[in-house]
Enzyme design. Sequence first.
Site, PDB file in Angstrom:
ATOM      1  N   ASP A 120       3.161  31.824   4.574  1.00  0.00           N
ATOM      2  CA  ASP A 120       1.752  31.543   4.851  1.00  0.00           C
ATOM      3  C   ASP A 120       1.044  31.113   3.570  1.00  0.00           C
ATOM      4  OD1 ASP A 120       1.345  33.888   3.415  1.00  0.00           O
ATOM      5  OD2 ASP A 120       1.088  35.121   5.208  1.00  0.00           O
ATOM      6  N   HIS A 174      10.742  29.787   8.475  1.00  0.00           N
ATOM      7  CA  HIS A 174       9.351  30.029   8.895  1.00  0.00           C
ATOM      8  C   HIS A 174       8.473  29.865   7.662  1.00  0.00           C
ATOM      9  CE1 HIS A 174       6.232  32.109  11.406  1.00  0.00           C
ATOM     10  NE2 HIS A 174       5.785  32.464  10.205  1.00  0.00           N
ATOM     11  N   ASP A 179      18.450  30.577  13.983  1.00  0.00           N
ATOM     12  CA  ASP A 179      17.782  29.615  13.100  1.00  0.00           C
ATOM     13  C   ASP A 179      16.572  29.070  13.848  1.00  0.00           C
ATOM     14  OD1 ASP A 179      17.118  27.920  11.086  1.00  0.00           O
ATOM     15  OD2 ASP A 179      18.860  26.599  11.286  1.00  0.00           O
ATOM     16  N   GLU A 203      11.920  33.935   7.900  1.00  0.00           N
ATOM     17  CA  GLU A 203      10.891  33.759   6.871  1.00  0.00           C
ATOM     18  C   GLU A 203      11.406  34.168   5.493  1.00  0.00           C
ATOM     19  OE1 GLU A 203       6.103  34.378   6.320  1.00  0.00           O
ATOM     20  OE2 GLU A 203       7.176  35.792   7.592  1.00  0.00           O
TER      21      GLU A 203
END
Length: 523
Positions: A107, A442, A493, A502
């Site tokens: 993020d 991710h 995946d 992530e």
Amino acid sequence: MCSWSLSSHTLTSPVRQAAMEPKSSSCGGAGIRLRLLVVLHLLLLVPSSAMAFNYADALAKSIIFFEGQRSGKLPPGNRMPWRADSGLTDGAQYNVDLVGGYYDAGDNVKFGLPMAFSTTMLAWSVLDFGKFMGAELPNARAAVRWGADYLLKAATATPGALYVQVADPNQDHRCWERPEDMDTPRSVYRVTADKPGSDVAGETAAALAASSMVFRRADPAYSARLLHAATQVFDFADRHRGSYSDSLASSVCPFYCSYSGYHDELLWGASWLHRASRNASFMSYVEANGMQLGAGDDDYSFSWDDKRVGTKVLLAKGFLRNRLHGLELYKAHSDSYICSLVPGTASFQSRYTPGGLLYREGSSNMQYVTTATFLMLAYAKYLRSSGATASCGDGGGGARGEVSAAELVAVAKRQVDYILGKNPAGMSYMVGFGCRYPRRAHHRGASMPSVRAHPGRISCDAGFGYLHSGEPNPNVLVGAVVGGPDSRDAFADDRGNFAQSEPATYINAPLVGALAYFAGTTK
């Protein structure tokens, strides 16, 4: 070996690429691919010693990952060319400069607690294993400095305050945006005497102290500034006790709650300050407050949240090398932890997957694998230097009563090799290493067209199309180690499965030290 070359590619691959293979990889076409599958199956059947990995290449990539996580004004030599400047006004609305630092994972939030821990572990990696890093030592130091520079700003910008986070994670997670054109609120959070955060402050003190040692010879003036700030931040943490989770509530929880409390960070911070400063007052603090702060606790994990066992290994070094008898308890607890990881010992109580990966229930298992691996290697170093072994208790019933440094290295190597590809899936869990690795990490920046390929802004809502796409990431986040497989060695995946896909700075940081060790000692 099939692997990305750091010197010959742009680290960017097209979204649609035949067989999802990077152009600069040595992996070939369909016929070669079939033969590779056969060879890979055979490789999994040979002993570990016969399956060699290029640890130096893995080390280089584990460090370059941090360049993909950078926030702020990127230097000309940044080796992730699909990244660009971001967060250039962080802190401005509060009249403070908080530009720089690292995004923690996939993020665009700058969380202070995991960032500080990642910086501490990068510094520890350099301190204990820097001699094995060779040409990568300057890059490792640069990774430490990028984190330390930001933490120094956060610690000194405002007297009586420590800035611990930039961006509202609740708002950030409602969008899927590249860091270069994010428009979510860049809120600033801090801890003060009235709203304490001994946990995040203690970890920040540890990071600054450890980093000061990295630059003691290379940049003495900078080193002195870091150590001075570390001392002040630790005093603030100890004087104004309390958890930042209580002070900042939903702004940090459930994302990076301090579940273990703040006692562990106070002992951790004091231990690093003693190692960095050699000031006897910090050892006196450890001896006077150790039991109250968790020295007698049984603990079996080491992470951005819980520092107890890391502290014990750090302090056990003092007992092993200098016979400081006030630290004998830390040697005993370190032995207990280390023995709990080694199958066949009287104290063994860890869980491994059928394929041999250390496993803990919960999200992002690799974070526990890399910290445990680092501690095994660090402790092996301390044991070897003093001619000692780890005592594992009563060796009755065929169980071993002690573990040698060589045995710890062997267990650690199996974990590193699993990450790099010696596992039932026959894949590397480090992006860009080997022929098979995660293609759908991710990660916002990696999953969307770069600002260089697509200069136009991609909005908050439009970005979710990339999150939910089944296509491989258009940008290769080289060196990123993802959360990893489940308890049965199965890995999806899948970009939407953040627990497995992530990456995070605190997964990679301890691995840097482990890879350095094997790069320097494996022939």
